[in-house]
Each structure stands twice: as structure tokens, then as C-alpha cells.
Design a protein around this motif. Structure first.
Motif, short mmCIF file in Angstrom:
data_model
loop_
_atom_site.label_atom_id
_atom_site.label_comp_id
_atom_site.label_asym_id
_atom_site.label_seq_id
_atom_site.Cartn_x
_atom_site.Cartn_y
_atom_site.Cartn_z
N GLY A 180 0.83 -1.21 0.00
CA GLY A 180 0.00 0.00 0.00
C GLY A 180 0.86 1.25 0.00
N ILE A 181 1.97 1.20 0.76
CA ILE A 181 2.86 2.36 0.85
C ILE A 181 3.54 2.61 -0.50
N LEU A 182 3.90 1.51 -1.18
CA LEU A 182 4.51 1.65 -2.50
C LEU A 182 3.53 2.31 -3.47
N ILE A 183 2.26 1.89 -3.41
CA ILE A 183 1.26 2.47 -4.31
C ILE A 183 1.12 3.97 -4.03
N ALA A 184 1.03 4.32 -2.72
CA ALA A 184 0.92 5.73 -2.37
C ALA A 184 2.17 6.49 -2.81
N GLY A 185 3.34 5.88 -2.62
CA GLY A 185 4.60 6.52 -3.02
C GLY A 185 4.65 6.70 -4.53
N PHE A 186 4.17 5.69 -5.25
CA PHE A 186 4.12 5.78 -6.70
C PHE A 186 3.21 6.92 -7.14
N ILE A 187 2.02 6.99 -6.51
CA ILE A 187 1.08 8.06 -6.85
C ILE A 187 1.74 9.41 -6.60
N ALA A 188 2.42 9.52 -5.44
CA ALA A 188 3.10 10.76 -5.10
C ALA A 188 4.12 11.12 -6.18
N ALA A 189 4.89 10.11 -6.63
CA ALA A 189 5.93 10.36 -7.63
C ALA A 189 5.30 10.79 -8.96
N VAL A 190 4.18 10.16 -9.33
CA VAL A 190 3.55 10.50 -10.60
C VAL A 190 2.92 11.89 -10.53
N VAL A 191 2.26 12.17 -9.40
CA VAL A 191 1.64 13.49 -9.24
C VAL A 191 2.70 14.57 -9.30
N GLY A 192 3.84 14.32 -8.64
CA GLY A 192 4.91 15.31 -8.63
C GLY A 192 5.68 15.34 -9.94
N GLY A 193 5.61 14.25 -10.69
CA GLY A 193 6.42 14.13 -11.90
C GLY A 193 7.56 13.19 -11.60
N LEU A 194 7.64 12.07 -12.35
CA LEU A 194 8.62 11.05 -11.99
C LEU A 194 10.06 11.52 -12.14
N ASP A 195 10.29 12.67 -12.82
CA ASP A 195 11.67 13.12 -12.92
C ASP A 195 11.96 14.30 -12.00
N SER A 196 11.09 14.52 -11.01
CA SER A 196 11.31 15.64 -10.11
C SER A 196 11.34 15.20 -8.65
N PRO A 197 12.53 15.13 -8.04
CA PRO A 197 12.63 14.72 -6.63
C PRO A 197 11.83 15.63 -5.70
N VAL A 198 11.89 16.95 -5.96
CA VAL A 198 11.15 17.88 -5.09
C VAL A 198 9.66 17.61 -5.21
N GLY A 199 9.21 17.40 -6.46
CA GLY A 199 7.80 17.09 -6.70
C GLY A 199 7.37 15.83 -5.97
N ALA A 200 8.24 14.81 -5.98
CA ALA A 200 7.92 13.55 -5.32
C ALA A 200 7.71 13.75 -3.82
N VAL A 201 8.60 14.55 -3.21
CA VAL A 201 8.50 14.78 -1.77
C VAL A 201 7.21 15.54 -1.45
N ILE A 202 6.94 16.60 -2.20
CA ILE A 202 5.71 17.37 -1.95
C ILE A 202 4.48 16.49 -2.21
N GLY A 203 4.54 15.71 -3.30
CA GLY A 203 3.44 14.79 -3.62
C GLY A 203 3.17 13.85 -2.46
N GLY A 204 4.22 13.29 -1.87
CA GLY A 204 4.05 12.36 -0.76
C GLY A 204 3.34 13.00 0.42
N LEU A 205 3.77 14.22 0.77
CA LEU A 205 3.13 14.91 1.89
C LEU A 205 1.66 15.18 1.60
N LEU A 206 1.36 15.59 0.34
CA LEU A 206 -0.01 15.85 -0.07
C LEU A 206 -0.89 14.61 0.08
N ILE A 207 -0.37 13.47 -0.41
CA ILE A 207 -1.15 12.23 -0.35
C ILE A 207 -1.41 11.85 1.11
N GLY A 208 -0.37 11.99 1.95
CA GLY A 208 -0.54 11.66 3.36
C GLY A 208 -1.65 12.49 4.00
#
Lengths: 357, 299
Positions: free
Chosen positions: B228-256
């Protein structure tokens, strides 16, 4: 009508019909010889083979991937279960039709945001969808029966079929075999439809989209629509397979569709051979008798089947097989068969040349 | 005044959401690191992290302390990530991307089954030296504890380390060069294959930190917990953009935070759908991810 013509193959339809009919009749004949337990397992295998075929079409012909087909399967299964609980007396063909259509609609809903995605994005999106099914089923308890699920018994063996059996356990034998025969016939119809679809206008367009989307667009193929159609067909097959699957078990609950089912489907598809009818049949057979094979393996190696290792043997073996097949024989068992035929043919040719015929 | 604000229902949900969100951020970041270097989405990322932290846990069972367990888990994670890239992923470069997806999904299945065979499917917990008791303020609970603060600090520290490594070190430059233009990097003397292995090691390490945080929390960790955490992490990465580390981090916080609000105001069962809803909406608006650069398609 134009739409209908685009999904029906123009030539060699009779040949395909004969092929699918032959395999179906052969399998039906086999059910008469098998013991009731094996019949039930075969029924499960037939149901799963429909789902595998739908996935195989999506991956092999349209080049898209889905880890969500266990989710579409669950949608078809719940549609069947909910309908059976409320209207148990309708003809089965209607139930199958309903599950297929609802499966297709769920596929359409997922396809609309997903067809803009490719490869890993799509895989993750569909994985997220399949993970959402169980929470939804657990939340809307009044409809889905929550954790415990729904129970129904819609498969009644007709009298004429019962009459074929006599002696001890006649009813048990008849019921097990009727279930298996029914599943095999439904699978036969699904396979015939797919055989046609492979060689239809849509099937050919699909292959072009898979191999070269730019060229496909240039010859006037609508990319998003073609990809969506592939998805919807795949989901419809999963819905139908899920419907047969739960009718056999007479119950549907959230734990029947875990993430591991998606992995199992993928393994069976890859093992059998991606994008082929025979691959889906092989996958179904492996599924049907996998528990037997695993327990046989456990007794061979002396592993206690109730121990931790014994209970997880299937997961380990399926995963390892999936990785090894993908790395070393990506065309699966069906591909090996084809390569063998090719090999034999070329050996013959070399032999005929060397003898100077 | 301030304290009543910190104890208000809305801040409760935000703190709880952030605590979950940093875990998603770490997983998303680890997915992005691999994606940037090898264009593989590793579905076994969560399971690998789980396995490494379970091995770390066996050290605790032997009576060793928490920090040592964290270091062991990280070391195992590095090794695991590197070996996975060398053995399973390297043969797949240049093959259709479906092959890599299938192999990592199969690997996920193997790791979880093996973990269940060794450690059963029950939840395991790492005892932390930090208190998990929430702070109180004038009799009202503030949803923060020393452990939660440590969790935030650890996650931020890891993210900062990754950022510094990629931006300001020679190794980071080589890593970025190998991801961006492998042929040119190779011509200029960068050992690209080695860089890809290092990328996978780093990524696995970041994932392990997430798994250790989950295992240290009050709910513990079970073998399939990271799915489940991987799926949420994946969603976070896609929402932020898979080539953007900053986006991934912000995406993760948003999903949480989104999940926490669904849980609080709608239904606990449907909490995990919060992320899915965000994903669908984000894909409709900006399919390439909110923080990603748009790329044209070359014909």
C-alpha cells in the motif's frame, strides 16, 4: 454495423471456429473422465484462462500493461454476486452478459485517464485501481456484504444432466462436472471471440499502434481510441472471468482478489506465452493444477505443507518462474513450442539438402 | 492561543497526515532516483525495503540497540539494491519496458513470500528509544511525539543528503550525467554502469529508511505492509512528476494529508482512495506531473 465489422475477422473464421470448437469438445470429454475434485479445479482454470486471455490481448497486442485486471475481475465478480443475491432466478447467460458489460464499463472509466500514460505509469495506475477495490467492498457493507462477502447458489445442475449419472455420489459428481462443463463452454465462446478479434481490423490496428505509434497515427488510426478499446476489451474479459470464477465458488469476498492475484495472472500469462490463445489455455491449466503440483513438490522435497515455507511455496515458485521466464524465454511455453517446430523444420530442410533431394 | 491551535482537529489531521506523508515522500523519492537513472519503475522497492528492515530487526532481537539496527538495515538495503540492479535489471536495458515491469513485479512476489516463510505474516515492531507518547498542552493532546519529531527530522535529513549528493558532489554530477546522456558520459570517462548500480543502491537505502520508520511506529510492519505504501509513493511520484525529486517529496506529503482527511471526514476504509482521487485529477490536468518539465515527442 461498421463498428461490428471492425471487430470481426474477415477471413478464415470457419477455420478458427473449428479449432476452438475442437479444443472445447476435447476438454468437455476430459471432464467425463476426471474425478470431481479435478473437475472443480478445471472449472477454476477455465475461469482464470478467460482473464489471462484478456490480459494477454492487452499486453501482447496493444503493448499496454495492466496490473489491475484482478480489479476488473473483482468488479465482474461483485456484479455477479450482487445480481445473484437479488435476482437468483434469471438465466445464467444474462448474468455473464451483465458481468462482461460492467467489467467493460469499469475498464472504460480507468482507461480514460490512463491511456495518456504508458508503460510503468499505466502499470502503477492500474495497480492503484486494483488496490482500491477491497476498501470499497469493505466500506459499502450493505451492498457487498463487507468482509464476509456474499453467498449465493445460482448454479443448479439441470435434470437431464443429473440423469446421466448413477451410482454412489451421483449428485456430487454431476454437480462438479456440470460446473466444469459450463466454465469450459463459456471459456470456449470467449476464446472464439478473441481469436476473431486478433485477426480483425481492430486487432491489426492494435499491432501497428504497439509497434510504431507514429506510423499508426499517419495511416489514420486514432491512438487514444484504439488504446481505450484494447483496455475495455481486456476489462470485459476480466469481468466475465471473474463472474465464472465466483459462480463456481458460490461466494464473493474482498480477500479473493489480493495483490498476489495480479502477480499470479501476470505469471500465468507470461509462462503460457504473451498474446497467444494457446498461451492462455496453458496458463489456465497451470492455474487449475498448481495446488496439486505444489503439494507434490512439497512431498518430494519433504517440506511440511502446513509450515511457513510450505504455505508460501506457491508465491516463491510463481515469482521465480515469472522472473526466469521473462529473462530467458520471454515468449513462454507457447513460444518454445513454436521455436521447436521451427527447429524441426529447419533440421529437415538441412537434411534434405545434404541428401541432395 | 498557539497551543489551542496546535491541538485543534485540523492540526491533528495535518500532523497525522504529515507523519504518514513523510513515509510516502521517502518511497516516492527512492522511486524517482531509480527512474531518473534507469527508467525502470521498481515495483519491488517497498518489499526490498521491508526485507532489509526485517534483517535489521533480527539484530535487535539479539539485544543490539536501535541505531545499530538502523545502520544494519541501511547496509543490507545498499547491498540488496546494488545486487538487484546487477543481476535482475541489467539484462533488461534496451528491452521493452514491459519486461522490467514484469520482472520487478515477480521480484516483489518472491521477496514477500520468502519474508512470510521466514518471519510469518504477523506484524513486527522495532522498539525505539524515543517516546511515542503524544505531547499534551493544557490537558489537550497535540498529535506530535518525540518519535514523530525524530521521524520528520530523519526524513528531512535523508532528503537533504540526497539533494546535496546529487547537486554538489562529484559523484552526484556523474550520476546525473549518466542518467541524462549515457553515451556522452561514457565518452568522457564516467563508468556509467557503475553509476547505475550506485543509483539503485542509494534508492534502496532511501526506501529502507521509510520501512524502518514504519516498523518503529506503533502499528509495526508486516511483510505485505509496504504494498500500500509503494502504491501511495508511486502516486506521489507521478503526481509530482517522476523526474522531479522535489515534486515527489511534496506529492508524498499531499497524499498523506489527503488520506488523513478522507479518514477523518468520510470513512476509515476509504482512506487509501484519497491518493487515487488525487492521481486521477492530476492526470486529467497535467499528465506529465505537476513539477515535471514537459517533453516533446520526437517523430
Amino acid at each position: 454495423m461498421k463498428w461490428f465489422r471492425s471487430i470481426v475477422a474477415q477471413e478464415r473464421t470457419t477455420a478458427r471456429l473449428t479449432g476452438v470448437l475442437a479444443v472445447t469438445i476435447l476438454t468437455l470429454a476430459i471432464t467425463f473422465v476426471l474425478p470431481p475434485v479435478a473437475d472443480s479445479q478445471l472449472a477454476g482454470g477455465a475461469a482464470i484462462s478467460i482473464v489471462i486471455l484478456g490480459l494477454s490481448w492487452l499486453v501482447g497486442w496493444s503493448g499496454q500493461i495492466s496490473l489491475g485486471n484482478s480489479g476488473f475481475m473483482a468488479v465482474g465478480a461483485y456484479a455477479t454476486g450482487i445480481w445473484a443475491v437479488h435476482h437468483g432466478s434469471t438465466p445464467l447467460i444474462f448474468t455473464f452478459f451483465l458481468a462482461t458489460v460492467i467489467g467493460a464499463i469499469s475498464g472504460l472509466i480507468i482507461a480514460i485517464p490512463s491511456t495518456r500514460l504508458s508503460g510503468p505509469y499505466l502499470a502503477g495506475m492500474t495497480l492503484a485501481f486494483s488496490a482500491a477495490i477491497s476498501p470499497i467492498a469493505q466500506n459499502y457493507t450493505s451492498v457487498t456484504g463487507g468482509e464476509g462477502g456474499l453467498f449465493f447458489n445460482t448454479l443448479t445442475t439441470p435434470h437431464w444432466f443429473l440423469g446421466l449419472f448413477s451410482g454412489q455420489n451421483a449428485t456430487i459428481n454431476a454437480n462438479a462436472q456440470w460446473t466444469a462443463d459450463l466454465a469450459v463452454v463459456v471459456a470456449g465462446v470467449a476464446f472464439f471471440f478473441m481469436a476473431n478479434l486478433f485477426h480483425s481490423h481492430t486487432g491489426r490496428a492494435m499491432r501497428l499502434v504497439r509497434d510504431n505509434d507514429v506510423a499508426a497515427e499517419l495511416v489514420g488510426i486514432n491512438l487514444p481510441r484504439t488504446r481505450t478499446v484494447a483496455f475495455v476489451v481486456s476489462a470485459a474479459f476480466a469481468g466475465l472471468g471473474g463472474s465464472v470464477y465466483v459462480l463456481i465458488n458460490a461466494t464473493v469476498n474482498p480477500s479473493a482478489f489480493p495483490l498476489t492475484l495480479s502477480i499470479t495472472l501476470l505469471t500465468l500469462m507470461v509462462l503460457g506465452g504473451i498474446g497467444t490463445l494457446s498461451g492462455a489455455v496453458i496458463g489456465g491449466i497451470i492455474y487449475a493444477f498448481s495446488t496439486n503440483l505444489i503439494s507434490h513438490l512439497n512431498s518430494l522435497t519433504g517440506i511440511n505443507p502446513t509450515s511457513n515455507l510450505g504455505a508460501n511455496m506457491q508465491g516463491i515458485i510463481f515469482g521465480v518462474l515469472l522472473i526466469l521466464t521473462m529473462l530467458f524465454a520471454p515468449h513462454g511455453i507457447a513460444g518454445l513450442g513454436r521455436r521447436l517446430r521451427f527447429f524441426v523444420k529447419s533440421v529437415r530442410r538441412v537434411a534434405s539438402v545434404s541428401t541432395g533431394e | 492561543m498557539m497551543s489551542t491551535f496546535l491541538a485543534s482537529p485540523i492540526m491533528h489531521n495535518i500532523f497525522a497526515g504529515l507523519a504518514q506523508g513523510v513515509i510516502y515522500s521517502l518511497v516516492a523519492l527512492s522511486l524517482v532516483i531509480i527512474w531518473q537513472s534507469t527508467h525502470v519503475l521498481n515495483f519491488a522497492q517497498g518489499a526490498m525495503a521491508m526485507f532489509a528492515s526485517y534483517i535489521g530487526m533480527t539484530e535487535i532481537d539479539r539485544g543490539l540497540n536501535y541505531w545499530f539496527c538502523l545502520v544494519v538495515s541501511l547496509a543490507v538495503g545498499f547491498l540488496f539494491g546494488g545486487l538487484t540492479e546487477r543481476i535482475l535489471i541489467r539484462p533488461l536495458y534496451g528491452k521493452p519496458e514491459i519486461n522490467a515491469i514484469v520482472v520487478t513485479v515477480g521480484f516483489l512476489g518472491v521477496i514477500e513470500a520468502v519474508a512470510q516463510a521466514i518471519w510469518t505474516s504477523t506484524t513486527r515492531n522495532i522498539a525505539t528509544p524515543l517516546s511515542q507518547i503524544y505531547f499534551h498542552d493544557q490537558g489537550r493532546v497535540v498529535l506530535l511525539s518525540p518519535f514523530v519529531l525524530f521521524q520528520f527530522g530523519l526524513a528531512l535529513g535523508i532528503m537533504a543528503l540526497v539533494a546535496v549528493l546529487f547537486r554538489f558532489t562529484n559523484l552526484g554530477l556523474k550520476l546525473r550525467a549518466s542518467a541524462l546522456a549515457p553515451e556522452v558520459a561514457r565518452l568522457l570517462g564516467v563508468r556509467v554502469n557503475r553509476m547505475l548500480t550506485i543509483g539503485w543502491m542509494l534508492s534502496a537505502g532511501v526506501g529502507v529508511v521509510a520501512a524502518v520508520i514504519v516498523a518503529s511506529g506503533s502499528f509495526g510492519l508486516y511483510p505485505s505492509d509496504m504494498d500500500g505504501i509503494l502504491i501511495a509513493g508511486f502516486i506521489a511520484a507521478v503526481v509530482g512528476g517522476l523526474d522531479s525529486p522535489v515534486g515527489a517529496v511534496i506529492g508524498g506529503l499531499l497524499i498523506g494529508i489527503a488520506e488523513q482527511f478522507v479518514l477523518a471526514y468520510w470513512s476509515a476504509d476509504l482512506a487509501s482512495l484519497g491518493g487515487l482521487i488525487i492521481l486521477v485529477v492530476a492526470l486529467m490536468i497535467r499528465p506529465q506531473g505537476i513539477f515535471a518539465k514537459s517533453v516533446g515527442r520526437r517523430v
